[in-house]
Each structure stands twice: as C-alpha cells, then as structure tokens.
Design a protein around this motif. Structure first.
Motif, PDB file in Angstrom:
ATOM      1  N   ILE A 225       0.840  -1.204   0.000  1.00 58.04           N
ATOM      2  CA  ILE A 225       0.000   0.000   0.000  1.00 58.04           C
ATOM      3  C   ILE A 225       0.873   1.251   0.000  1.00 58.04           C
ATOM      4  CG2 ILE A 225      -1.666   1.316   1.359  1.00 58.04           C
ATOM      5  CD1 ILE A 225      -2.813  -1.356   2.309  1.00 58.04           C
ATOM      6  N   TYR A 226       1.933   1.221   0.800  1.00 52.95           N
ATOM      7  CA  TYR A 226       2.838   2.381   0.886  1.00 52.95           C
ATOM      8  C   TYR A 226       3.443   2.719  -0.481  1.00 52.95           C
ATOM      9  CZ  TYR A 226       7.130   4.937   1.966  1.00 52.95           C
ATOM     10  OH  TYR A 226       8.145   5.846   1.980  1.00 52.95           O
ATOM     11  N   HIS A 227       3.941   1.701  -1.171  1.00 56.83           N
ATOM     12  CA  HIS A 227       4.576   1.963  -2.464  1.00 56.83           C
ATOM     13  C   HIS A 227       3.541   2.263  -3.550  1.00 56.83           C
ATOM     14  CE1 HIS A 227       8.152   0.274  -0.501  1.00 56.83           C
ATOM     15  NE2 HIS A 227       8.809   0.996  -1.382  1.00 56.83           N
ATOM     16  N   ARG A 234       3.912   9.718  -7.952  1.00 48.60           N
ATOM     17  CA  ARG A 234       4.893   9.871  -9.039  1.00 48.60           C
ATOM     18  C   ARG A 234       4.724   8.714 -10.007  1.00 48.60           C
ATOM     19  NH1 ARG A 234      11.476  10.171  -8.574  1.00 48.60           N
ATOM     20  NH2 ARG A 234      11.845  11.237 -10.530  1.00 48.60           N
ATOM     21  N   LYS A 235       3.788   8.855 -10.933  1.00 42.77           N
ATOM     22  CA  LYS A 235       3.411   7.756 -11.811  1.00 42.77           C
ATOM     23  C   LYS A 235       4.461   7.433 -12.861  1.00 42.77           C
ATOM     24  CE  LYS A 235      -1.563   8.326 -11.232  1.00 42.77           C
ATOM     25  NZ  LYS A 235      -2.863   8.485 -11.901  1.00 42.77           N
ATOM     26  N   ARG A 236       5.448   8.289 -13.016  1.00 39.03           N
ATOM     27  CA  ARG A 236       6.520   7.978 -13.967  1.00 39.03           C
ATOM     28  C   ARG A 236       7.363   6.811 -13.488  1.00 39.03           C
ATOM     29  NH1 ARG A 236       9.909  13.197 -14.895  1.00 39.03           N
ATOM     30  NH2 ARG A 236      11.205  11.606 -15.894  1.00 39.03           N
ATOM     31  N   GLU A 237       7.448   6.618 -12.160  1.00 42.26           N
ATOM     32  CA  GLU A 237       8.246   5.532 -11.598  1.00 42.26           C
ATOM     33  C   GLU A 237       7.387   4.272 -11.517  1.00 42.26           C
ATOM     34  OE1 GLU A 237      11.376   5.423 -10.925  1.00 42.26           O
ATOM     35  OE2 GLU A 237      11.789   7.521 -11.425  1.00 42.26           O
ATOM     36  N   LYS A 238       7.424   3.441 -12.555  1.00 46.38           N
ATOM     37  CA  LYS A 238       6.614   2.227 -12.593  1.00 46.38           C
ATOM     38  C   LYS A 238       7.097   1.183 -11.592  1.00 46.38           C
ATOM     39  CE  LYS A 238       3.979   3.553 -16.030  1.00 46.38           C
ATOM     40  NZ  LYS A 238       2.549   3.803 -15.846  1.00 46.38           N
ATOM     41  N   SER A 239       8.347   1.271 -11.163  1.00 47.19           N
ATOM     42  CA  SER A 239       8.869   0.259 -10.240  1.00 47.19           C
ATOM     43  C   SER A 239       8.069   0.241  -8.944  1.00 47.19           C
ATOM     44  CB  SER A 239      10.348   0.540  -9.937  1.00 47.19           C
ATOM     45  OG  SER A 239      10.512   1.851  -9.407  1.00 47.19           O
ATOM     46  N   SER A 244       4.524  -2.746  -5.418  1.00 47.23           N
ATOM     47  CA  SER A 244       3.325  -2.783  -4.585  1.00 47.23           C
ATOM     48  C   SER A 244       2.429  -3.963  -4.965  1.00 47.23           C
ATOM     49  CB  SER A 244       2.557  -1.469  -4.727  1.00 47.23           C
ATOM     50  OG  SER A 244       2.042  -1.318  -6.039  1.00 47.23           O
ATOM     51  N   MET A 245       2.261  -4.207  -6.263  1.00 43.58           N
ATOM     52  CA  MET A 245       1.439  -5.331  -6.703  1.00 43.58           C
ATOM     53  C   MET A 245       2.057  -6.658  -6.260  1.00 43.58           C
ATOM     54  SD  MET A 245      -1.250  -4.111  -8.206  1.00 43.58           S
ATOM     55  CE  MET A 245      -1.165  -2.892  -6.877  1.00 43.58           C
ATOM     56  N   MET A 246       3.377  -6.747  -6.334  1.00 44.11           N
ATOM     57  CA  MET A 246       4.054  -7.968  -5.902  1.00 44.11           C
ATOM     58  C   MET A 246       3.881  -8.177  -4.396  1.00 44.11           C
ATOM     59  SD  MET A 246       7.990  -9.031  -6.708  1.00 44.11           S
ATOM     60  CE  MET A 246       8.610  -7.491  -6.035  1.00 44.11           C
ATOM     61  N   SER A 247       4.019  -7.123  -3.609  1.00 44.44           N
ATOM     62  CA  SER A 247       3.874  -7.237  -2.157  1.00 44.44           C
ATOM     63  C   SER A 247       2.448  -7.623  -1.775  1.00 44.44           C
ATOM     64  CB  SER A 247       4.255  -5.909  -1.489  1.00 44.44           C
ATOM     65  OG  SER A 247       5.592  -5.572  -1.775  1.00 44.44           O
ATOM     66  N   VAL A 396      10.424 -14.346   1.846  1.00 46.39           N
ATOM     67  CA  VAL A 396       9.737 -13.370   0.999  1.00 46.39           C
ATOM     68  C   VAL A 396       9.767 -12.001   1.655  1.00 46.39           C
ATOM     69  CG1 VAL A 396       7.468 -12.658   0.167  1.00 46.39           C
ATOM     70  CG2 VAL A 396       8.269 -14.974  -0.264  1.00 46.39           C
ATOM     71  N   LEU A 397       9.501 -11.965   2.959  1.00 43.87           N
ATOM     72  CA  LEU A 397       9.535 -10.691   3.669  1.00 43.87           C
ATOM     73  C   LEU A 397      10.927 -10.072   3.604  1.00 43.87           C
ATOM     74  CD1 LEU A 397       8.130  -8.609   5.460  1.00 43.87           C
ATOM     75  CD2 LEU A 397       8.814  -9.970   7.452  1.00 43.87           C
ATOM     76  N   VAL A 398      11.968 -10.906   3.819  1.00 38.04           N
ATOM     77  CA  VAL A 398      13.334 -10.383   3.757  1.00 38.04           C
ATOM     78  C   VAL A 398      13.643  -9.863   2.358  1.00 38.04           C
ATOM     79  CG1 VAL A 398      15.780 -11.005   3.919  1.00 38.04           C
ATOM     80  CG2 VAL A 398      14.154 -11.833   5.638  1.00 38.04           C
ATOM     81  N   PHE A 399      13.257 -10.657   1.339  1.00 38.32           N
ATOM     82  CA  PHE A 399      13.532 -10.238  -0.031  1.00 38.32           C
ATOM     83  C   PHE A 399      12.837  -8.920  -0.364  1.00 38.32           C
ATOM     84  CE2 PHE A 399      11.938 -10.343  -4.475  1.00 38.32           C
ATOM     85  CZ  PHE A 399      13.153 -10.082  -5.105  1.00 38.32           C
ATOM     86  N   LEU A 400      11.537  -8.839  -0.042  1.00 36.82           N
ATOM     87  CA  LEU A 400      10.810  -7.612  -0.351  1.00 36.82           C
ATOM     88  C   LEU A 400      11.301  -6.449   0.498  1.00 36.82           C
ATOM     89  CD1 LEU A 400       7.154  -8.852  -0.875  1.00 36.82           C
ATOM     90  CD2 LEU A 400       8.904  -8.364  -2.562  1.00 36.82           C
ATOM     91  N   PHE A 401      11.793  -6.763   1.697  1.00 38.57           N
ATOM     92  CA  PHE A 401      12.358  -5.693   2.528  1.00 38.57           C
ATOM     93  C   PHE A 401      13.616  -5.122   1.880  1.00 38.57           C
ATOM     94  CE2 PHE A 401      14.968  -4.202   6.131  1.00 38.57           C
ATOM     95  CZ  PHE A 401      14.107  -3.233   6.628  1.00 38.57           C
ATOM     96  N   THR A 402      14.447  -6.014   1.315  1.00 42.91           N
ATOM     97  CA  THR A 402      15.638  -5.512   0.605  1.00 42.91           C
ATOM     98  C   THR A 402      15.232  -4.675  -0.599  1.00 42.91           C
ATOM     99  OG1 THR A 402      15.798  -7.532  -0.751  1.00 42.91           O
ATOM    100  CG2 THR A 402      16.979  -7.511   1.344  1.00 42.91           C
ATOM    101  N   GLN A 403      14.169  -5.109  -1.299  1.00 43.91           N
ATOM    102  CA  GLN A 403      13.703  -4.324  -2.430  1.00 43.91           C
ATOM    103  C   GLN A 403      13.166  -2.968  -1.969  1.00 43.91           C
ATOM    104  OE1 GLN A 403      14.320  -5.705  -5.455  1.00 43.91           O
ATOM    105  NE2 GLN A 403      15.128  -7.358  -4.209  1.00 43.91           N
ATOM    106  N   MET A 404      12.478  -2.978  -0.831  1.00 42.13           N
ATOM    107  CA  MET A 404      11.944  -1.727  -0.314  1.00 42.13           C
ATOM    108  C   MET A 404      13.071  -0.777   0.069  1.00 42.13           C
ATOM    109  SD  MET A 404       9.344  -1.026   2.878  1.00 42.13           S
ATOM    110  CE  MET A 404      10.653  -1.205   4.090  1.00 42.13           C
TER     111      MET A 404
END
Length: 699
Positions: A225-227, A234-239, A244-247, A396-404
C-alpha cells in the motif's frame, strides 16, 4: 558507509537462512517416537520437557473405506499393505507401503500409548492441512471435521485449514480414527505431520504460527500500500507500482497458504476460490517480479526474456482461472519449473548488475538468493525430503524488505537530485536576475549615452546653424561687394578679413565637435597618476615665454603647506588637463592689458586618510567680468559686452573646460571684479602617494 553495512546485513541474512535449512536436516534425525504397525509408544515422553511430538510413522490404513471406530473393530486384521506412512500422499509408496490413486477416500487409525500419570491430562492435537476433507474420532468420539467426507466428488465438500482439537483421555491408550476423502486436487491423504502435546503448548505453537503469518502478511500488505501511494504521487516511476502489486499479491497468497488464515477467519470462502488465489498469486507475483527487476536494471534484463516470462505466466494464470483445481493442480510441476527458471534468470540479472556495480544490486541479489533457497526447500518439503517449513514466508519478507530499502534509496537519491536541481535552478535564477539587472543597467547606461549623443547632436546642429550664420553672412557680404565692384577684388585688407573669418569658422567647427564628443562620452580619457606640483610647474615653464612675449608677467605660486618629496598625486589625463589650463591662460592673456600679471597658483587640502582636493587657480589683472555675466560664463557661445568690444573668442573654451573637469570628478568656478581682474579656479581629487608607488610620468 551505508553500502558496507547493507552488504554485511544481506550476507548475514543468507547465512541465517542456510543455517536454518541445515538445522532442519539435522532435526530430521532427532530421536522422535515413531508409529509402527498403527501404534506409537509415548510412554517414554516426559511432557514437562517435551513440548510436542509428531505422530509420524505407519498408521493403520483402510483404502476406499470410511470406517468408524465401531466398524474398525469388526474389520479383518490388516496386512502389511494395510499401513500407510504419515505424512505422505496416497500416491507415495515404496517396497513396504502400497501406492494408491490421489483421488478416493480412506480411513486412518493410530493407537497412542501414554504413561499412567498422563491419564486425564489435557492434550491437544494439531491437525494441519488435510487433502481435502476429514473427520476425526478420539476414543470413539467424533471430535472435529473439516469439509464433508464423501465417496464421490458430488458427495464431498472440500475444506482444509489447520485446526486445534483439545481432548482429555481417561485411559492410557488413545485411539485416533481419521476419515479422509479427496476428489478435487492432485494430492490426497495426511500429507503433513500431525502434532500432539499438552494443550497449552499446542495452542502456543498454533498462535505463534498464526501471529507469524499474520505479521508477515500484514507487513507485506502495508509495504504494498505504501509503495502504491508513492506510485500515485509519481506515476513515472513504474517500479513502485510493480513492487506494490508484488507485495500485495504475496500477502494475499500467504492468507491462503500455511495456516490458511483467510479461511480460518472467513470459513464461508469456497475451497476452490482459495486454491485458485493461492496459485494465481504465485504466478502473478513472478510476472510483477520480472517487471520490477527489469525496471531497475533494464540494461541487464533482456526485454525478450521479460516478455516471454510474462506470456508464459499469463498462460498459467489463464489456465488456473478457467479450469477447476482438479486440473490445474496436476500441473504444479510445470509451474514450479517455470518459477525456478524465472528465479534463476532474475538471480543472473542481479549478478550482472553487481558486476557492473549498479545501485542496490548486491543487497537485492542477496535477498533473492535467500528467497530462492527457501523456495527450493519448500519444494523439497512438499516432496517429503525436508522437514523445515514456513521458510518461504520469512524469506519473501526479507527479499521484499531488501527491495523496499533499494526503492527507498532510489527515491531518496531522486529527492536529493531534485533538491540539487532546485538549488541549481535557484542559483541560476538568481544569476539570471543579476545578469538581467546588469544588462538592464548597461542598457540604461547605453540609453543615457544615446540620449546624450542625441542631445549633443541636436545642440551641435543648432549651434552650427546659429554661430556659423554671422561669419558666413560677413563672408558672403564681402564676396558680393567684390563681385559688384564696391570693393576691389585684390584688396589685401578685405582678403585678410576674409581669411580671419574662415579661421574663425574653422575654430568654431573644431570646438563644437570637441565639445559634442566630450558631452556624449565619445572621447577616451587616458588617466594616469601625476605628481601635482611637478606637473603644473612643467606647464608653467612650458607657456612662460609665450605669455612674457605679450608683455605680461607670469607668476608661479604654491601653497604654504609642505609635503616632502613631491608626494601629492592626481589621477588625470595630462593632455586634457593641459587643455583646460591653456584655455584659462588664453582667456587671461586676451583680456589683460600689457604690463598686467597672470598667476598660476597650486594649493590643496588633505584629510586624515591622505586624500583630499587640489585647487588650481589662474588669476589675471585684466578688465574683469561684470556680476550679471558671471553665472553664464560656462555656457556655450556666451560673450559678455567686454568680450564683444575686444572681438575675441567663440565662447566654447570654457564649456569644454567645464566638461573636462567634471569628467575628472572635479569642479570649476570663477570669481571676478570689474576693473580689477578675474580668477578661474578648478579642483581635482588628490591623494598622498605611498613610498612604493611607481614613478610619475609627466607629458
């Protein structure tokens, strides 16, 4: 400092995961009670030291029979093929245990042998996910059910989520009977370990698992939700959108996996929808992972590979959505191969990014390695080759945390970049404002110069028309008289008059042009430091003989103030200052009778800082100027009555002198008494020279 810390944290996380997986293998060889021929001996278990045991081993097995505790005692004694390994699916088999189809129904039975002191103690059984409906009897009493057990697909209602069943036995031998049916998915039977222990310990384990999965799912959902909010900003940043969809997708999958929290809290959710969501989220999250990593490292992630990953994932998603679970769950092996290949390629992309030293690539790569190892362990767990479960949720949490962290760093870098650009833009605007102001001032100065030039031009033309008219009229008159014969053509007297008139015209034109140039700032002044006394004394000596030839006395005077070594300095153009002095001396000579006196006097005043004013006076004993004419002597073409009588000058010398002195930041004035003489004075800035000043050049 930040990068080494991130690198150490990622390495430590991978190390911890590897140790956990290794520990799970060691735990498999721990001395646990094992069920043999439908009986498990728990009389050696001290429940005060042992939190729980897993009821693994050979359970008595009745294939295609839905036995009750009462009917079991009437059945024939089972052979060796009448036992089934728990945990395992019906299709699993070996030399001892027969393999059965995964679609069907069966009954399991196990006898628990407890110590006498454990009689009447409160125990609990933790029933995990059972494929795909079951009923549980304890000591002949139906204690729990999940879904509806049936002998056909039409009769059964699938439902499988973990449950805790407390019980209390009044005897040392406890009988467990479990009816299981499955007609809806690829696996059937008791394929996960069933745990037994004191009710408090089992409840604690259950609550710990629930809290663990709830916490992870909640964290992932909040991250998503945060991302997503960041993406909206800032809709230019698709990442941000992909992340967010992955999380959110992974958090939804966690709700239908493991403890199946969504079904626990909302039992009305159909089993088919839950399974579809579990499988769909896994595939969709992989597609968003590919999009996310490609958005981070577009040069390392091949676009064609990304497109094929999305196409294949879309096919899987379409199959899962359009077909029943009994069909798409059979293709889990193909799906797992797809996911592993995708993981491998994404890991390869991160390795390339690390080699090229991309921002955050090392941290992201370590997080993905952790997730990859956990996923491999999960596959081994479902194949009954590993005893460590629930590692994927944490990884998964660790991986997404690194991505965050990486995304946050990217946003921080973008924000820093925006701040730097804003600061540069502010400085540029200030610089532009200064330049505009400077250019405006320059243009205003040029405009003033042009106005002065235009005013000078108009005055020049007006003066030329006015002042040239009289001598030209005289010249025309004499020439006309010669033509008419009134005056002899070769009369030397009249020819001399004509010559003097042309000289007078030339002087007027010359003075007018010079005055016009000075007023319009078209004449360049060559300023240089000059010794005050020596410079003006040199002018006195230069014009002494010319004045004395006219039977006039020329006197040099210096003020009484003493300055050693002639250190008084003016900064001036020597030629222009000499021009002023000559104009004043010429006027003095013109209006002073023979035997009269002309004086050149130098005086000065200095302040405490060594700067001040120099005063230069040209005094004569001539006829003087009347008081009414004094205010106008510096105006163009002004001539008093005395001047007209003597017939001298064109009235431009004093205006030219005034312009020159003003250009030197000085002033000029006149004092006069009729019959006694006239004193013209002008001032110039003067300073006291330092001992190391350069030598003065006098020209």
């Amino acid at each position: 400092m930040r990068q080494p810390m991130i690198r150490k944290t990622g390495i430590f996380a991978v190390f911890v995961m590897i140790m956990l997986i290794f520990a799970s293998g060691v735990m498999a060889y721990d001395t646990e009670p094992i069920a043999r021929q439908g009986v498990i001996d728990l009389r050696g278990v001290n429940w005060e030291e042992k939190q729980s045991v897993q009821l693994n081993g050979d359970w008595t097995f009745y294939w295609n029979q839905l036995q009750t505790p009462a009917s079991i005692h009437e059945a024939a004694p089972p052979t060796s093929s009448g036992y089934k390994q728990v945990p395992s699916t019906w299709k699993d088999g070996d030399a001892i245990h027969q393999s059965y189809p995964n679609h069907g129904y069966a009954t399991y039975r196990l006898l628990l042998q407890l110590r006498e002191e454990d009689v009447n103690k409160r125990f609990a059984i933790y029933m995990p996910s059972v494929a795909t409906a079951y009923q549980l009897w304890i000591n002949g009493e139906l204690m729990e059910s999940n879904g509806v057990v049936g002998t056909s697909r039409e009769q059964m209602v699938p439902k499988n989520y973990a449950k805790l069943i407390p019980f209390q036995s009044d005897r040392s031998e406890v009988e467990l009977v479990v009816q299981v049916s499955n007609f809806v998915q690829r696996k059937g039977g008791l394929w996960e370990s069933i745990s037994l222990g004191p009710v408090e310990e089992i409840m604690l384990q259950r609550d710990t698992k629930v809290l663990y999965e709830t916490l992870i799912a909640g964290c992932l959902c909040l991250m998503g939700i945060y991302h997503f909010v960041l993406y909206l900003a800032r809709k230019r940043e698709k990442s941000g959108l992909y992340f967010s969809m992955m999380s959110i997708g992974i958090s939804i999958r966690l709700l239908f996996w493991g403890e199946t929290l969504a079904v626990r809290y909302f039992p009305q959710i159909p089993w088919e929808i839950g399974v579809k969501l579990e499988y769909l989220c896994a595939v969709i999250c992989m597609m968003f992972l590919a999009l996310f990593v490609h958005s981070q490292y577009p040069l390392e992630f091949n676009r064609t590979v990304r497109n094929w990953m999305i196409r294949i994932g879309s096919v899987f998603a379409l199959v899962i959505f359009a077909t029943p679970a009994v069909f798409f769950t059979e293709g889990i092996l193909i799906k797992e191969i797809y996911l592993i290949l995708c993981y491998c390629y994404v890991l390869y992309v991160y390795v390339r990014a690390v080699m090229k030293k991309r921002h955050g690539s090392l941290l992201n790569g370590l997080g993905l390695m952790l997730l990859f190892l956990a996923s491999i362990n999960e596959i081994l767990f479902y194949a009954n080759l590993s005893t460590f479960e629930n590692g994927v949720a944490f990884s998964v949490l660790v991986f997404l945390f690194t991505q965050m962290i990486n995304l946050s760093m990217a946003f921080a870098r973008s924000f820093d970049h925006v701040e730097r650009l804003s600061e540069e833009l502010r400085k540029t605007n200030e610089s532009l404002e200064q330049k505009v102001q400077q250019r405006t001032q320059a243009l205003e100065g040029k405009n003033k110069e042009l106005q002065l030039m235009e005013e000078s031009r108009r005055r020049l033309l007006s003066n030329i028309a006015h002042e040239l008219g009289t001598p030209l009229t005289s010249i025309q008159g004499f020439i006309k008289a010669m033509i008419d014969g009134v005056v002899k053509p070769n009369d030397p007297k009249y020819l001399t008059i004509l010559y003097e008139k042309t000289i007078y015209l030339h002087q007027i034109i010359k003075d007018l042009f010079e005055l016009s140039k000075i007023e319009s700032r078209q004449i360049r002044f060559h300023f240089q430091p000059l010794p005050l006394i020596s410079f003006f004394h040199s002018l006195y000596e230069k014009y002494l003989l010319d004045i004395e030839k006219k039977d006039l006395h020329f006197v040099w005077e210096v003020g009484m103030r003493k300055v050693p070594d002639d250190r008084l300095v003016i900064v001036a153009d020597p030629l222009r200052v000499e021009q002023v002095v000559v104009n004043l001396l010429t006027n003095a000579q013109r209006y002073t009778s023979s035997g009269g006196t002309i004086s050149l006097r130098i005086d000065w005043e200095l302040g405490a800082d060594g700067t001040g004013q120099a005063y230069i006076e040209v005094r004569d004993t001539g006829i003087g100027i009347d008081a009414d004419s004094l205010p106008f002597v510096f105006e163009r073409f002004f001539k008093g009555s005395d001047v007209r009588k003597l017939g001298g000058g064109v009235g431009l010398g004093l205006p030219i002198s005034k312009e020159i002195i003003q250009y030197h930041q000085g002033s000029i004035w006149v004092e006069s008494v009729v019959g006694e003489g006239t004193t013209f004075s002008f001032s110039l800035p003067v300073r006291l020279a330092q001992t190391n000043d350069e030598e003065w050049r006098v020209s």
